[in-house]
Design a protein around this motif. Structure first.
Motif, PDB file in Angstrom:
ATOM      1  N   PHE A 185       0.834  -1.196   0.000  1.00 31.55           N
ATOM      2  CA  PHE A 185       0.000   0.000   0.000  1.00 31.55           C
ATOM      3  C   PHE A 185       0.876   1.257   0.000  1.00 31.55           C
ATOM      4  O   PHE A 185       0.599   2.218  -0.727  1.00 31.55           O
ATOM      5  N   ALA A 186       1.923   1.252   0.842  1.00 27.61           N
ATOM      6  CA  ALA A 186       2.804   2.412   0.903  1.00 27.61           C
ATOM      7  C   ALA A 186       3.496   2.645  -0.443  1.00 27.61           C
ATOM      8  O   ALA A 186       3.596   3.776  -0.917  1.00 27.61           O
ATOM      9  N   LYS A 187       3.967   1.563  -1.080  1.00 24.37           N
ATOM     10  CA  LYS A 187       4.623   1.702  -2.380  1.00 24.37           C
ATOM     11  C   LYS A 187       3.636   2.193  -3.435  1.00 24.37           C
ATOM     12  O   LYS A 187       3.983   3.016  -4.294  1.00 24.37           O
ATOM     13  N   ALA A 188       2.398   1.687  -3.373  1.00 18.14           N
ATOM     14  CA  ALA A 188       1.394   2.122  -4.345  1.00 18.14           C
ATOM     15  C   ALA A 188       1.066   3.598  -4.167  1.00 18.14           C
ATOM     16  O   ALA A 188       0.868   4.329  -5.148  1.00 18.14           O
ATOM     17  N   ALA A 189       1.008   4.061  -2.907  1.00 18.99           N
ATOM     18  CA  ALA A 189       0.733   5.481  -2.669  1.00 18.99           C
ATOM     19  C   ALA A 189       1.880   6.354  -3.175  1.00 18.99           C
ATOM     20  O   ALA A 189       1.662   7.439  -3.720  1.00 18.99           O
ATOM     21  N   GLU A 190       3.129   5.874  -3.001  1.00 18.34           N
ATOM     22  CA  GLU A 190       4.277   6.651  -3.465  1.00 18.34           C
ATOM     23  C   GLU A 190       4.322   6.722  -4.985  1.00 18.34           C
ATOM     24  O   GLU A 190       4.717   7.738  -5.564  1.00 18.34           O
ATOM     25  N   ALA A 197      -0.635   3.960 -15.430  1.00 18.52           N
ATOM     26  CA  ALA A 197       0.430   2.988 -15.626  1.00 18.52           C
ATOM     27  C   ALA A 197       0.506   1.988 -14.479  1.00 18.52           C
ATOM     28  O   ALA A 197       0.902   0.846 -14.675  1.00 18.52           O
ATOM     29  N   ALA A 198       0.171   2.409 -13.257  1.00 19.78           N
ATOM     30  CA  ALA A 198       0.291   1.534 -12.095  1.00 19.78           C
ATOM     31  C   ALA A 198      -0.836   0.500 -12.080  1.00 19.78           C
ATOM     32  O   ALA A 198      -1.991   0.811 -12.383  1.00 19.78           O
ATOM     33  N   ALA A 199      -0.471  -0.728 -11.745  1.00 22.35           N
ATOM     34  CA  ALA A 199      -1.460  -1.802 -11.660  1.00 22.35           C
ATOM     35  C   ALA A 199      -2.281  -1.643 -10.381  1.00 22.35           C
ATOM     36  O   ALA A 199      -1.800  -1.088  -9.393  1.00 22.35           O
ATOM     37  N   PRO A 200      -3.528  -2.116 -10.379  1.00 20.78           N
ATOM     38  CA  PRO A 200      -4.334  -2.023  -9.155  1.00 20.78           C
ATOM     39  C   PRO A 200      -3.746  -2.863  -8.040  1.00 20.78           C
ATOM     40  O   PRO A 200      -3.024  -3.834  -8.273  1.00 20.78           O
ATOM     41  N   LEU A 201      -4.056  -2.472  -6.814  1.00 22.33           N
ATOM     42  CA  LEU A 201      -3.551  -3.206  -5.656  1.00 22.33           C
ATOM     43  C   LEU A 201      -4.173  -4.594  -5.603  1.00 22.33           C
ATOM     44  O   LEU A 201      -5.382  -4.749  -5.812  1.00 22.33           O
ATOM     45  N   PRO A 202      -3.380  -5.633  -5.304  1.00 23.44           N
ATOM     46  CA  PRO A 202      -3.961  -6.979  -5.163  1.00 23.44           C
ATOM     47  C   PRO A 202      -4.825  -7.064  -3.917  1.00 23.44           C
ATOM     48  O   PRO A 202      -4.420  -6.618  -2.839  1.00 23.44           O
ATOM     49  N   ALA A 215     -10.931  -0.308  -1.243  1.00 24.34           N
ATOM     50  CA  ALA A 215     -11.228   1.115  -1.100  1.00 24.34           C
ATOM     51  C   ALA A 215     -10.207   1.974  -1.848  1.00 24.34           C
ATOM     52  O   ALA A 215     -10.565   2.953  -2.514  1.00 24.34           O
ATOM     53  N   LEU A 216      -8.921   1.602  -1.759  1.00 23.83           N
ATOM     54  CA  LEU A 216      -7.896   2.368  -2.463  1.00 23.83           C
ATOM     55  C   LEU A 216      -8.051   2.243  -3.974  1.00 23.83           C
ATOM     56  O   LEU A 216      -7.863   3.220  -4.707  1.00 23.83           O
ATOM     57  N   ASN A 217      -8.376   1.055  -4.459  1.00 19.96           N
ATOM     58  CA  ASN A 217      -8.592   0.886  -5.898  1.00 19.96           C
ATOM     59  C   ASN A 217      -9.778   1.710  -6.380  1.00 19.96           C
ATOM     60  O   ASN A 217      -9.731   2.334  -7.445  1.00 19.96           O
ATOM     61  N   ARG A 218     -10.856   1.716  -5.590  1.00 18.80           N
ATOM     62  CA  ARG A 218     -12.019   2.527  -5.966  1.00 18.80           C
ATOM     63  C   ARG A 218     -11.678   4.015  -5.924  1.00 18.80           C
ATOM     64  O   ARG A 218     -12.106   4.788  -6.792  1.00 18.80           O
ATOM     65  N   MET A 219     -10.910   4.430  -4.902  1.00 14.66           N
ATOM     66  CA  MET A 219     -10.540   5.838  -4.795  1.00 14.66           C
ATOM     67  C   MET A 219      -9.672   6.253  -5.983  1.00 14.66           C
ATOM     68  O   MET A 219      -9.865   7.331  -6.553  1.00 14.66           O
ATOM     69  N   ARG A 220      -8.730   5.405  -6.366  1.00 11.74           N
ATOM     70  CA  ARG A 220      -7.888   5.742  -7.501  1.00 11.74           C
ATOM     71  C   ARG A 220      -8.705   5.828  -8.789  1.00 11.74           C
ATOM     72  O   ARG A 220      -8.475   6.706  -9.628  1.00 11.74           O
ATOM     73  N   ALA A 221      -9.661   4.908  -8.925  1.00  8.95           N
ATOM     74  CA  ALA A 221     -10.515   4.960 -10.121  1.00  8.95           C
ATOM     75  C   ALA A 221     -11.341   6.239 -10.143  1.00  8.95           C
ATOM     76  O   ALA A 221     -11.518   6.869 -11.204  1.00  8.95           O
ATOM     77  N   ARG A 222     -11.859   6.647  -8.972  1.00 11.98           N
ATOM     78  CA  ARG A 222     -12.655   7.878  -8.925  1.00 11.98           C
ATOM     79  C   ARG A 222     -11.790   9.100  -9.223  1.00 11.98           C
ATOM     80  O   ARG A 222     -12.211  10.002  -9.963  1.00 11.98           O
ATOM     81  N   ILE A 223     -10.572   9.135  -8.646  1.00 12.04           N
ATOM     82  CA  ILE A 223      -9.686  10.280  -8.905  1.00 12.04           C
ATOM     83  C   ILE A 223      -9.321  10.345 -10.383  1.00 12.04           C
ATOM     84  O   ILE A 223      -9.349  11.423 -11.003  1.00 12.04           O
ATOM     85  N   THR A 224      -8.979   9.187 -10.957  1.00 12.04           N
ATOM     86  CA  THR A 224      -8.631   9.161 -12.375  1.00 12.04           C
ATOM     87  C   THR A 224      -9.813   9.609 -13.230  1.00 12.04           C
ATOM     88  O   THR A 224      -9.652  10.357 -14.201  1.00 12.04           O
ATOM     89  N   GLY A 225     -11.010   9.148 -12.866  1.00 12.82           N
ATOM     90  CA  GLY A 225     -12.200   9.564 -13.611  1.00 12.82           C
ATOM     91  C   GLY A 225     -12.458  11.052 -13.499  1.00 12.82           C
ATOM     92  O   GLY A 225     -12.817  11.712 -14.495  1.00 12.82           O
TER      93      GLY A 225
END
Length: 441
Positions: A185-190, A197-202, A215-225
């Motif tokens: 999670f920390a690496k994905a946030a960094e 380009a970044a793959a979704p969190l497993p 929740a983080l995958n959904r948040m990233r999708a919402r931010i990207t959208g």
């Protein structure tokens, strides 16, 4: 899944509790198995066999008639020479005292009708005498003490150490398995970026970890959208505004007053430039090129030559070649923005390149008025301009050059900072990590 109605094995607390229970159970099983295999509470079988032979031989002599004892004694001596069994001559008075040590077990085997007393040793061999029920006495060798190791020594201690080490390793492995998703999670946030380009969190691990990953995958999708929608909206606005700006520019040509016509054209050019700058800033992190091995020194020399062709005083100081893994076009754009600011507020600029073992440092220096310490940090924010650039003309810019350069540097995993130049001026320093590098002076 529920354990005892309250232990949820899908959660972190349930898995930790289950780990503790399993570890304790495994430790007890290992200790119990070692205890039953070692049996420190029981005497050594070899010790029992030696005293059992002696007790049986003495009881056989005690039950036999006196006339048969010499013959039986000889048979026993030939069959069990290690016992050293002999009939003592009459008249020997045994010493009356309680048997000691392992002789107590022999006394229990013989019973109350037999008495054991010590005899002088025969060299290194201990001797004892045994009074038979009818008063006759025999001598025999004492079997050496063959006690087991203490309960916490020998194989038992090895078993306990093995159990402790095994449980410790199991706990470390389980802790690593539980905390590994948190590190991801920390690496994905960094490394989070809006370019997809970044793959979704497993979504694996305990239930809490999976919930956070979802929740983080959904948040990233919402931010990207949201960013996509914003960029599309601004692109549409830009497209729609170009037509009326063009019409206004054509109509301004019919204004007879030269002063008003010139001011109108300047305002329209400023609107167009501002619109293009804002769109360029908003779209910058969505159009990152791929990392590639490039000659950073050649890129900086090219920028120097380009500004020289425009009549600007820009110099390069650094090695002739410096290979590093970068995004060449983005790096060219960021340094170009910095040099534009340098020549706008100063008479001349210098681009310096320094290469170390694991990073490259690019300094863009000017001899302008500089920036105060209080403004250095906020100058990296969008639409923030220095005191000498508060007028809203295109020549002064819109406060996006440093912001775009900083965004590009951050996308490289580097840092951009502002420093004072002596005796006057500003130094904008870019520090980028080097993944693959070779330098030739």
């Amino acid at each position: 899944m529920k354990l005892f109605g309250f232990l949820n094995l899908r959660g972190i607390s349930g898995q930790i509790a289950a780990l503790v229970i399993v570890s304790i159970a495994a430790l007890h099983l290992i200790i119990t198995a070692g205890f039953w295999l070692h049996r420190p509470d029981q005497p050594d079988p070899s010790f029992d066999r030696g005293h059992g032979q002696l007790a049986s031989a003495v009881q056989l002599l005690g039950a036999a008639p006196a006339s048969e004892r010499p013959r039986l004694s000889g048979d026993v001596a030939r069959a069990f020479p290690q016992l050293g069994l002999q009939i003592l001559p009459p008249g020997l008075t045994p010493e009356a005292r309680e048997p000691e040590g392992n002789l107590r077990g022999l006394q229990r085997r013989l019973g109350r009708d037999y008495r054991i007393f010590p005899l002088p040793p025969d060299g290194d061999v201990r001797k004892i005498g045994v009074a038979l029920p009818d008063g006759a006495m025999v001598s025999a060798n004492v079997m050496p003490d063959q006690h087991r190791p203490p309960f916490l020594g020998g194989p038992w201690m090895m078993t306990l150490l093995f159990a402790v080490i095994s449980v410790t390793l199991l706990g470390l492995w389980a802790a690593r398995a539980l905390t590994a998703p948190l590190s991801s999670f920390a690496k994905a946030a960094e490394s989070f970026s809006l370019n997809g380009a970044a793959a979704p969190l497993p979504e694996r691990g305990p239930e809490e970890i999976r919930s956070v990953a979802r929740a983080l995958n959904r948040m990233r999708a919402r931010i990207t959208g949201l960013i996509d929608d914003r960029t599309k909206m601004l692109a549409a606005i830009s497209h729609d505004l170009r037509t009326p700006i063009t019409r206004m520019r054509l109509r301004s040509e019919f204004i007879e007053d030269e002063t008003h016509r010139s001011r109108m054209l300047d305002d329209l050019d400023q609107m167009r430039a501002m619109l293009e700058s804002v769109l360029s800033f908003l779209r910058n992190d969505r159009r990152l090129e791929s990392m590639t091995l490039a000659d950073v020194a050649s890129t900086l020399q090219l920028i120097t030559d380009q500004f020289g062709d425009m009549g600007r005083k820009v110099a390069y100081d650094g090695p002739a070649h410096a290979m590093a893994t970068v995004r060449p076009d983005d790096l060219h754009r960021s340094v170009t923005n910095l040099v534009e600011n340098a020549v706008r507020f100063g008479a001349e600029a210098v681009i310096r390149l320094r290469v170390s073992g694991d990073q490259i440092t690019i300094d863009v220096e000017d001899d302008g008025p500089g920036i105060s310490d209080a403004q250095k940090q906020i100058m990296l924010e969008p639409f923030v301009r220095g005191d000498d650039a508060r007028n809203m003309d295109e020549a002064a810019g819109f406060g996006l050059g440093l912001s775009i350069a900083n965004a590009i540097v951050l996308a490289h995993g580097g840092t951009l900072s502002l420093h004072d130049r002596q005796p006057r001026g500003l130094v904008v320093r870019i520090q980028l990590p080097v993944h693959q590098q070779s330098v030739a002076a």
